[in-house]
Design an enzyme around this catalytic site. Structure first.
Site, mmCIF file in Angstrom:
data_model
loop_
_atom_site.group_PDB
_atom_site.id
_atom_site.type_symbol
_atom_site.label_atom_id
_atom_site.label_comp_id
_atom_site.label_asym_id
_atom_site.label_seq_id
_atom_site.Cartn_x
_atom_site.Cartn_y
_atom_site.Cartn_z
ATOM 1 N N GLY A 177 -0.593 14.710 -2.628
ATOM 2 C CA GLY A 177 -1.642 15.251 -3.163
ATOM 3 C C GLY A 177 -2.834 14.204 -3.040
ATOM 4 O O GLY A 177 -4.054 14.265 -3.075
ATOM 5 N N GLU A 184 -2.253 17.370 -10.184
ATOM 6 C CA GLU A 184 -2.147 18.879 -10.021
ATOM 7 C C GLU A 184 -2.935 19.733 -8.669
ATOM 8 O O GLU A 184 -3.120 20.399 -8.137
ATOM 9 C CB GLU A 184 -1.627 20.097 -10.978
ATOM 10 C CG GLU A 184 -3.095 19.805 -12.126
ATOM 11 C CD GLU A 184 -3.129 20.635 -13.290
ATOM 12 O OE1 GLU A 184 -3.070 22.144 -12.945
ATOM 13 O OE2 GLU A 184 -1.981 19.852 -14.422
ATOM 14 N N ILE A 199 5.489 4.289 1.582
ATOM 15 C CA ILE A 199 3.732 3.105 2.553
ATOM 16 C C ILE A 199 3.773 2.399 1.456
ATOM 17 O O ILE A 199 3.587 2.142 0.773
ATOM 18 C CB ILE A 199 3.512 3.934 1.973
ATOM 19 C CG1 ILE A 199 3.266 5.966 2.548
ATOM 20 C CG2 ILE A 199 2.011 4.230 2.136
ATOM 21 C CD1 ILE A 199 4.076 6.096 3.596
ATOM 22 N N LYS A 248 -1.294 -5.764 1.102
ATOM 23 C CA LYS A 248 -1.699 -6.783 -0.467
ATOM 24 C C LYS A 248 0.113 -7.128 -1.030
ATOM 25 O O LYS A 248 -0.103 -7.758 -1.846
ATOM 26 C CB LYS A 248 -1.986 -5.604 -2.223
ATOM 27 C CG LYS A 248 -3.522 -5.348 -1.076
ATOM 28 C CD LYS A 248 -4.091 -4.306 -2.738
ATOM 29 C CE LYS A 248 -5.428 -4.223 -1.861
ATOM 30 N NZ LYS A 248 -5.986 -3.820 -0.612
ATOM 31 N N ASN A 297 -6.750 -1.459 4.287
ATOM 32 C CA ASN A 297 -7.165 -0.497 3.687
ATOM 33 C C ASN A 297 -7.782 0.629 4.527
ATOM 34 O O ASN A 297 -7.615 0.624 6.105
ATOM 35 C CB ASN A 297 -8.432 -0.986 3.317
ATOM 36 C CG ASN A 297 -8.285 -1.745 1.917
ATOM 37 O OD1 ASN A 297 -8.317 -2.007 1.043
ATOM 38 N ND2 ASN A 297 -8.572 -3.448 2.533
ATOM 39 N N VAL A 298 -7.470 2.333 3.833
ATOM 40 C CA VAL A 298 -7.734 3.542 4.657
ATOM 41 C C VAL A 298 -9.447 3.971 4.066
ATOM 42 O O VAL A 298 -9.715 3.559 3.168
ATOM 43 C CB VAL A 298 -6.890 4.512 4.288
ATOM 44 C CG1 VAL A 298 -7.376 5.597 5.313
ATOM 45 C CG2 VAL A 298 -5.260 3.990 4.095
ATOM 46 N N GLU A 351 -7.634 -10.358 -7.044
ATOM 47 C CA GLU A 351 -8.356 -9.669 -6.364
ATOM 48 C C GLU A 351 -8.995 -11.712 -5.492
ATOM 49 O O GLU A 351 -8.591 -11.958 -5.635
ATOM 50 C CB GLU A 351 -9.635 -8.834 -6.018
ATOM 51 C CG GLU A 351 -10.588 -8.589 -4.398
ATOM 52 C CD GLU A 351 -11.740 -8.017 -5.241
ATOM 53 O OE1 GLU A 351 -11.991 -7.277 -4.464
ATOM 54 O OE2 GLU A 351 -12.647 -8.431 -5.910
#
Length: 620
Positions: free
Chosen positions: A302, A328, A417, A421, A458-459, A554
């Site tokens: 999801g 959900e 996946i 990082k 990053n996506v 970070e």
């Protein structure tokens, strides 16, 4: 209502065709008459009666045959505001064939006519048919000149003096849908400098974009270069974004030329256009054969990556698709989307956690999947710094359960996946993903199942990523918050990321870490500025940028690969394989057991133990 609009459009088109047909029938006969008049000094009394009888006897056959030719060459179906040399050539061929038909009729049946008649008829009929078609564009142009106040028109600069640029200039000149006029053209080709395209001057190369915007009071810039690569597009788009102009780009020159997309459908420059990298080219046939007729399980189905995995897998019709996720709402959304798009798809949607060993045992035992795409993970760096035990429980030991079940139930392949990082991690999330990669390497060495990892940056647009966050801040009027002026990241689109995952699954032998060459990294400050400009605002005037400082864990930059790993090429020049580091597997398992034992003690600092497992992990 929609039906009535369609009928109205159809009726208008049909009426226009009927009018053209009637005009053509008139023009065919008038051309014969004018040819006669031209031969006899435009004096009807001088025309021999026998010639008048001749053209009268042939008129019906000539009209029917010529109208038939016009129809065959689709001159009743052409979109005349898109008409070009092709339509002119079609008109000429029709007229030539009509003249040849006349020649055969007159001489075949010995009907008296003078020899120059055929040349005169050809020239006059061509003129009539040409004018009747192309007068449409001329009248549109006149209408715009007379009816539209030029002061109200947006002043446009077109980037590109090639076919695409010519198309844009022509369409803006004649269409009412764009209240604009082109006042300048930019092209890097020195041979085109100081030339004119449809009356508009080509000033020179891209270095003139900003000076001309000021000098000519440009309101809008349109990038109209066919087949431009992403790196060049980024350079040009960045120059354009540094002006206060609206910037738009063609949706695709081939769609425009075919009439599928009108000039009024020009799209705005999007953040993807500024990445400076061409999309990864994936062989869908290979992926299709790999996924088709397989039972496929997607954990985290999801999420941003998981749901796109489900879309691309569904498009290749697996024997069964199983979607597993603990959340959900988004899982329900992807379920409804796939049911709607692929009604014949065999799909089961399950709610559960990858940490729940009994739940996974039941799922693997019941469905016996052939392929597992493991996308379930906690990924938000600052949140995981505050919930370090949960990051390890979910990411590491959830992956361990998936790997164990895949081995136990003879899964063909597991694709993890991962993330950039995981390289030299400075946060617990990155360290957890590095441990997941080590689990993949370990289980691949002891199991008949193939285990691989796919690592990328990053996506764009994923849940919790910087771009949706910036969009919300801009929508609220700012400020846009950036942690550090020098922070940089690699970016890719969600479909690209998923294509890479599928590619890894199709071509993996086992134990590999697939790495995408993501081009040049993007400075987050530049990304924030571009997004503000793309939204129509001026940086630090309309929307302020505020620096908040690096968050816990970070880094200023992310590496895609550890220095020690090296790279191997694959058949796709943008996809590489990193050779994983060797590690003591016995020691790894012992420390993993010790780590698991400490996870229920929330006061225990797990970072030193994580450091023992992941030697490249650095924390403060």
């Amino acid at each position: 209502m929609f039906k009535s609009l369609v009928l109205r459009k159809w009726d208008t088109s049909r009426i226009f065709q009927i009018i053209l047909l009637i005009l053509d029938a008139v023009f065919i006969n008038v051309a014969s008459l004018f040819a006669m008049m031209a031969r006899f000094n435009a004096t009807p009394s001088e025309i021999p009666y026998v010639y008048m009888e001749s053209i009268s006897s042939v008129a019906l056959y000539n009209s029917l045959f010529t109208v038939f030719l016009i129809s065959v060459f689709k001159l009743y179906n052409s979109i005349w505001r898109f008409a070009s040399v092709r339509e002119i050539a079609s008109i000429f061929i029709v007229v030539l064939l009509s003249t040849l038909f006349n020649f055969l009729i007159y001489f075949g049946f010995a009907i008296p006519i003078f020899r120059s008649y055929f040349i005169l008829y050809l020239l006059i009929l061509f003129a009539f048919l040409f004018i009747s078609r192309f007068s449409y564009r001329f009248l549109r142009l006149v209408y715009r000149k007379l009816m539209v106040n030029s002061d109200e028109l947006s002043r446009v600069m077109v980037i590109g003096a090639g076919d695409a640029g010519n198309y844009v200039v022509r369409e803006i000149t004649i269409t009412e849908k764009l209240p604009a006029k082109v006042v300048a053209i930019i092209d890097d080709d020195e041979a085109k400098k100081n030339t004119y395209t449809q009356g508009v001057k080509v000033y020179g190369g891209r270095d003139l974009i900003k000076p001309l915007v000021t000098k000519l009071n440009i309101d809008e810039i349109i990038i109209a270069i066919a087949n431009i690569d992403k790196k060049e597009l980024k350079k040009i788009a960045t120059l354009c974004q540094e002006t206060d102009c609206k910037v738009k780009i063609l949706p695709g020159i081939y769609q425009l030329v075919s009439g599928e997309v009108e000039i009024s459908k020009l799209r705005s420059i999007e953040i993807e256009d500024l990445l400076g990298r061409d999309a990864v080219d994936i062989n869908n046939q290979v992926v299709g054969k790999y996924v088709a007729e397989k039972i496929v399980l997607v954990t985290g189905g999801g999420g941003s990556i998981g749901s796109e995995l489900c879309r691309q897998i569904a498009a290749n019709y697996p024997r069964k698709l199983i979607i597993l996720d603990i959340y959900e709402n988004t899982t329900y959304e992807i379920q409804r989307e796939l049911y709607s798009k692929y009604p014949a798809l065999n799909i089961d949607v399950l709610i559960g956690s990858v940490r729940d060993e009994k739940r996974l045992e039941y799922i693997f035992n019941k469905y016996k999947p052939d392929l597992v795409f493991h996308a379930a993970a906690h990924k938000h760096v600052p949140l995981m710094e505050d919930s370090q035990h949960e990051a390890i429980k979910n990411n590491v030991f959830g992956t361990k359960v998936v790997c164990e079940m895949a081995d136990k139930y003879n899964v063909e392949r597991v694709i993890l996946i991962s993330t950039d990082k995981a390289v030299n991690p400075t946060n617990i999330m990155g360290a957890s993903k590095r441990m997941c990669e080590m689990l993949v390497q370990y289980y691949d060495s002891i199991s008949n199942t193939s285990y691989v990892a796919v690592r990328f940056g990053n996506v764009l647009g994923s849940n919790g990523s910087v771009i949706p966050f910036f969009k919300k801040q801009i929508a609220m009027g700012g400020p846009v918050t950036v942690t550090h002026p020098e922070i940089i990241r690699y970016f890719m689109t969600i479909p690209e990321a998923v294509s890479l995952v599928l590619k890894a699954g199709a071509n993996a032998n086992g134990g590999e870490i697939f790495v995408l060459d993501m081009g040049e990294p993007v400075r987050i400050l530049d990304l924030a500025k571009n997004m503000i400009r793309l939204s129509g605002y001026e940086v630090d005037k309309d929307i302020e940028i505020v620096f908040t400082g690096l968050r816990p864990g970070e880094k200023l930059y992310e590496e895609l690969l550890m220095d020690e790993e090296g790279l191997e090429s694959t058949e796709n020049e943008l996809i590489h394989i990193g050779k994983p580091l060797n590690f003591d597997k016995t020691e790894f398992l012992e420390k993993m057991t010790l780590l698991e034992e400490q996870l229920d003690n929330e006061d225990y600092d797990i970072r030193p133990l994580v450091k023992e497992i992941v030697s490249t992990y650095n924390y403060k």
